[in-house]
Design an enzyme around this catalytic site. Structure first.
Site, PDB file in Angstrom:
ATOM      1  N   ASP A  82      18.709  21.797   0.218  1.00 42.09           N
ATOM      2  CA  ASP A  82      20.072  22.300   0.036  1.00 42.09           C
ATOM      3  C   ASP A  82      20.619  21.857  -1.316  1.00 42.09           C
ATOM      4  OD1 ASP A  82      20.281  23.590   2.454  1.00 42.09           O
ATOM      5  OD2 ASP A  82      21.286  21.936   3.475  1.00 42.09           O
ATOM      6  N   ARG A  90       9.061  27.145   5.766  1.00 41.76           N
ATOM      7  CA  ARG A  90      10.407  27.258   6.319  1.00 41.76           C
ATOM      8  C   ARG A  90      10.626  28.626   6.939  1.00 41.76           C
ATOM      9  NH1 ARG A  90      15.928  25.560   5.353  1.00 41.76           N
ATOM     10  NH2 ARG A  90      17.045  26.472   7.111  1.00 41.76           N
TER      11      ARG A  90
END
Length: 210
Positions: free
Chosen positions: A100, A86
């Site tokens: 998340d 990421r």
């Protein structure tokens, strides 16, 4: 209570998307985050910055040790994102792995590092539809409603159907908890007002028990 339940949303639109998210869930398990349930995978159109590939999205319910805080879990999620490549180049940039934190029990936070519940979960069809599927496995949130657009995935879940998510173990500790019953009902209410035309069941996807 010897564990806490959290809900995380998963997303990826670079590389081998489904393979990466499945591997990320396995990595969380190796780090002591027990994956209790995973929704089906959905293919979704990007939101915000639209000039990028479509995403694969899902949600998962995870159990963490009672002493773990939301901040602790966030650190684990971000470390796992980094492990899978990421990069945060700009807001809503393409990503190999996005994890998340949506809910952590009924806890709330409002700090620069963490907001709980996630501040935009109610606005995101790519979170609401998988959530409806996940919750439908454990709650009767059916009140006869329907939502606009899409392929009926969220609608079938809110009407007691669902698209084949899996749960692990018989003693799934959220089943009798009022907090999750309330969340399930709220998700179905929100879906009546949400355009989910950009959320499609992933063709041929086979969900795996974790």
């Amino acid at each position: 209570m010897d564990e806490k339940i959290a809900i995380i949303a998963l997303g990826a639109n670079l590389g081998e998307r489904e393979k990466t998210l499945t591997a990320a869930l396995a990595r969380l398990s190796e780090r002591g985050i027990v994956v209790r349930a995973v929704s089906p995978f959905y293919e979704t159109v990007p939101v915000g910055f639209v000039a990028q590939p479509d995403f694969i999205n899902a949600v998962a319910a995870v159990a963490v040790p009672a002493e773990m805080t939301p901040e602790n879990l966030l650190e684990v999620l971000m470390a796992t994102e980094r492990e899978f490549g990421r990069e945060r180049k700009f807001l809503n940039a393409p990503r190999t792995c996005d994890l998340d934190l949506i809910f952590f029990e009924n806890e709330t936070r409002n700090s620069p590092e963490l907001t709980l519940p996630h501040p935009r979960w109610r606005e995101r069809a790519f979170v609401l539809v998988p959530l409806a599927d996940l919750f439908s496995r454990h709650h009767n949130a059916n009140d006869g409603g329907h939502h606009k657009g899409g392929n009926g995935g969220g609608n079938s879940a809110c009407n007691g159907g669902g698209n084949g998510g899996h749960h692990k173990g018989e003693n799934f500790s959220w089943q009798q908890r009022e907090i999750w019953s309330a969340r399930a009902a709220e998700v179905c209410n929100l879906l009546r007002q949400t355009d989910v035309s950009g959320v499609k069941t992933l063709s041929g996807a086979k969900q795996k028990s974790m």
